[in-house]
Design an enzyme around this catalytic site. Sequence first.
Site, mmCIF file in Angstrom:
data_model
loop_
_atom_site.group_PDB
_atom_site.id
_atom_site.type_symbol
_atom_site.label_atom_id
_atom_site.label_comp_id
_atom_site.label_asym_id
_atom_site.label_seq_id
_atom_site.Cartn_x
_atom_site.Cartn_y
_atom_site.Cartn_z
ATOM 1 N N THR A 107 0.861 -1.182 0.000
ATOM 2 C CA THR A 107 0.000 0.000 0.000
ATOM 3 C C THR A 107 0.902 1.238 0.000
ATOM 4 O OG1 THR A 107 -0.095 0.514 2.375
ATOM 5 C CG2 THR A 107 -1.491 -1.282 1.600
ATOM 6 N N LYS A 131 7.076 3.163 1.360
ATOM 7 C CA LYS A 131 8.226 3.907 1.861
ATOM 8 C C LYS A 131 7.948 4.637 3.168
ATOM 9 C CE LYS A 131 8.296 5.510 -2.392
ATOM 10 N NZ LYS A 131 7.843 4.384 -3.194
ATOM 11 N N VAL A 162 13.368 1.288 -2.382
ATOM 12 C CA VAL A 162 14.264 2.152 -3.158
ATOM 13 C C VAL A 162 14.880 1.316 -4.275
ATOM 14 C CG1 VAL A 162 16.178 3.784 -3.083
ATOM 15 C CG2 VAL A 162 14.949 3.257 -0.988
ATOM 16 N N ALA A 164 13.494 -0.386 -6.486
ATOM 17 C CA ALA A 164 12.697 -1.584 -6.842
ATOM 18 C C ALA A 164 13.548 -2.855 -6.822
ATOM 19 C CB ALA A 164 12.029 -1.383 -8.199
ATOM 20 N N GLY A 217 1.696 2.748 -15.139
ATOM 21 C CA GLY A 217 1.973 2.283 -13.777
ATOM 22 C C GLY A 217 3.360 2.663 -13.275
ATOM 23 N N ASP A 231 8.464 11.553 -3.247
ATOM 24 C CA ASP A 231 8.907 10.168 -3.397
ATOM 25 C C ASP A 231 10.440 10.083 -3.302
ATOM 26 O OD1 ASP A 231 8.500 7.325 -4.330
ATOM 27 O OD2 ASP A 231 9.652 8.082 -6.022
ATOM 28 N N LYS A 235 12.910 8.253 -0.486
ATOM 29 C CA LYS A 235 13.955 7.285 -0.854
ATOM 30 C C LYS A 235 15.322 7.727 -0.340
ATOM 31 C CE LYS A 235 11.622 5.421 -4.883
ATOM 32 N NZ LYS A 235 11.329 5.622 -6.310
ATOM 33 N N GLY A 349 8.143 0.217 -11.816
ATOM 34 C CA GLY A 349 7.253 -0.735 -12.475
ATOM 35 C C GLY A 349 6.844 -1.830 -11.513
HETATM 36 N N1 LIG Z 1 3.643 0.993 -8.930
HETATM 37 C C1 LIG Z 1 4.963 0.876 -8.916
HETATM 38 O O1 LIG Z 1 5.618 0.677 -9.926
HETATM 39 C C2 LIG Z 1 5.719 0.955 -7.609
HETATM 40 C C3 LIG Z 1 7.101 0.821 -7.621
HETATM 41 C C4 LIG Z 1 7.794 0.831 -6.407
HETATM 42 C C5 LIG Z 1 7.106 0.993 -5.226
HETATM 43 N N2 LIG Z 1 5.743 1.156 -5.264
HETATM 44 C C6 LIG Z 1 5.056 1.300 -3.997
HETATM 45 O O2 LIG Z 1 4.162 0.207 -3.845
HETATM 46 C C7 LIG Z 1 3.038 0.643 -3.076
HETATM 47 C C8 LIG Z 1 1.760 0.298 -3.827
HETATM 48 O O3 LIG Z 1 1.750 0.962 -5.056
HETATM 49 P P1 LIG Z 1 0.627 0.642 -6.158
HETATM 50 O O4 LIG Z 1 1.092 1.292 -7.393
HETATM 51 O O5 LIG Z 1 0.319 -0.801 -6.162
HETATM 52 O O6 LIG Z 1 -0.624 1.437 -5.546
HETATM 53 P P2 LIG Z 1 -2.198 1.222 -5.873
HETATM 54 O O7 LIG Z 1 -2.373 0.536 -7.183
HETATM 55 O O8 LIG Z 1 -2.875 2.501 -5.643
HETATM 56 O O9 LIG Z 1 -2.682 0.194 -4.730
HETATM 57 C C9 LIG Z 1 -2.685 0.566 -3.376
HETATM 58 C C10 LIG Z 1 -3.418 -0.505 -2.603
HETATM 59 O O10 LIG Z 1 -3.313 -0.204 -1.212
HETATM 60 C C11 LIG Z 1 -4.610 -0.437 -0.622
HETATM 61 N N3 LIG Z 1 -4.754 0.281 0.641
HETATM 62 C C12 LIG Z 1 -4.766 1.613 0.861
HETATM 63 N N4 LIG Z 1 -4.950 1.874 2.181
HETATM 64 C C13 LIG Z 1 -5.054 0.667 2.788
HETATM 65 C C14 LIG Z 1 -5.254 0.260 4.131
HETATM 66 N N5 LIG Z 1 -5.374 1.142 5.122
HETATM 67 N N6 LIG Z 1 -5.318 -1.065 4.406
HETATM 68 C C15 LIG Z 1 -5.214 -1.995 3.402
HETATM 69 N N7 LIG Z 1 -4.999 -1.657 2.106
HETATM 70 C C16 LIG Z 1 -4.926 -0.341 1.814
HETATM 71 C C17 LIG Z 1 -5.571 0.041 -1.672
HETATM 72 O O11 LIG Z 1 -6.839 -0.467 -1.364
HETATM 73 P P3 LIG Z 1 -8.165 0.107 -2.103
HETATM 74 O O12 LIG Z 1 -8.113 -0.431 -3.496
HETATM 75 O O13 LIG Z 1 -9.256 -0.486 -1.286
HETATM 76 O O14 LIG Z 1 -8.072 1.592 -2.022
HETATM 77 C C18 LIG Z 1 -4.931 -0.579 -2.921
HETATM 78 O O15 LIG Z 1 -5.314 -1.936 -3.041
HETATM 79 C C19 LIG Z 1 3.222 2.137 -2.834
HETATM 80 O O16 LIG Z 1 3.800 2.343 -1.564
HETATM 81 C C20 LIG Z 1 4.208 2.546 -3.916
HETATM 82 O O17 LIG Z 1 4.995 3.643 -3.521
HETATM 83 C C21 LIG Z 1 5.041 1.123 -6.417
#
Ligand SMILES: NC(=O)c1ccc[n+]([C@@H]2O[C@H](COP(=O)([O-])OP(=O)(O)OC[C@H]3O[C@@H](n4cnc5c(N)ncnc54)[C@H](OP(=O)(O)O)[C@@H]3O)[C@@H](O)[C@H]2O)c1
Length: 369
Positions: A107, A131, A162, A164, A217, A231, A235, A349
């Site tokens: 999340t 993070k 950080v 990935a 994404g 962000d 990091k 990603g």
């Molecule tokens: N996307 C990338 O490429 C990437 C890369 C590196 C790191 N990250 C990190 O990975 C994490 C997730 O990113 P994402 O892109 O997957 O985000 P996302 O698609 O927006 O998904 C976030 C998820 O977190 C859930 N959530 C929010 N609050 C919550 C809570 N209190 N309890 C349980 N679940 C909760 C949301 O639930 P709902 O659907 O119910 O709102 C959703 O399922 C972030 O911290 C991001 O910085 C992402």
Amino acid sequence: MSTVVSLPLPARRGARSPVQRPAPRLALLGTGTVGSAFVARCERLRAQGMALPAFAWLSNSRVLVNGEGDPRRAVEEARAAPARAGGRPPWVENEGLRSDDIVIDATASDGVAGWHSEWLARGIHMVTANKLGNGADLARAQAIAAAQRERPGVHYGDSATVGAGLPLLRSIRELVAGGDRIRMIEGVLSGSLAWLFDRYDGSRAFSELVREARDAGFTEPDPRDDLGGEDVRRKLLILARAAGVPLEPHAVQVESLLPEALAQATPAQVDERLVLLDADLAERRRQACADGAQLRFVGRFDDDGISVGLRALPDAHPLCAGRGTDNLVAIGSCRYREQPLVIRGPGAGAEVTAAALLDDVLRIARAAA
Ligand SMILES: NC(=O)c1ccc[n+]([C@@H]2O[C@H](COP(=O)([O-])OP(=O)(O)OC[C@H]3O[C@@H](n4cnc5c(N)ncnc54)[C@H](OP(=O)(O)O)[C@@H]3O)[C@@H](O)[C@H]2O)c1
């Protein structure tokens, strides 16, 4: 009459403990881009014969779903669940976790990050892409470190936070453990901003590229977290703290790319206001080109301070060498004084992030076996 007292025998080296601990299970928080990619990767590798811990449950902010059956179906069910009308998240009362289980935080939730140290204190391992555990308030990062010290066998896997999963945090921690002192960290730490400035050649408006990156994404759920420098700040704090420098978030000087009207926009207004980025960045790009330079969004930490912002770097600068979503980080230390250690590779990603989460899970499962 003599009394026979039976004493427990000292455990033989390599002998199995008479009480078998239950196998660790996985509990996934977040079923969005990264959480779904994590489940897909687990199930793909499981189908290929890899031994992986089973899922206990999966949860998002709306529902908690049992993961013991088909985890992919559980993800679909969780993603399709209706919105929840306020109240505490569904996992708070129903988690039923035991020590040695592994919570995966996929999340971006501050509330979930506030639980990291609590789970560690209960002997539950944490693996996180979020993070806000080690990259937000110093007190929270210190609580996580303290909980790990108090439970030495309990692991906190943060390699997805950080780069990935690039071997950044691991390298810094190993240098420090080997007696080195990190003197400087400088890098392109945001895969999405790396991609944006690599693509920004003047043929398309910057706002158009932001939309494309978001749809692919690459950006954070709210692209303002990338564009505002938040962000990268997180990091850089995670890296600096891994290097043993306990910095507060306000110590980082952040130069945001966001004009005020975009920074203040509601989530629903963000898309239409992205065009407000265009004029200023077009001018900065024109100036950089005229000077034989390229725009790169850089985080830097050294003895003089810590800062984040857009820099015009000469074409030959090492930080201009990255392509696409590459992260590129130079680490200067007492050992690497003349030439910094440079680590480069794809840093954004869902796929690489999910792989980094699973690597941490597997490290923990191997250590627990
Ligand atoms: N996307 C990338 O490429 C990437 C890369 C590196 C790191 N990250 C990190 O990975 C994490 C997730 O990113 P994402 O892109 O997957 O985000 P996302 O698609 O927006 O998904 C976030 C998820 O977190 C859930 N959530 C929010 N609050 C919550 C809570 N209190 N309890 C349980 N679940 C909760 C949301 O639930 P709902 O659907 O119910 O709102 C959703 O399922 C972030 O911290 C991001 O910085 C992402």
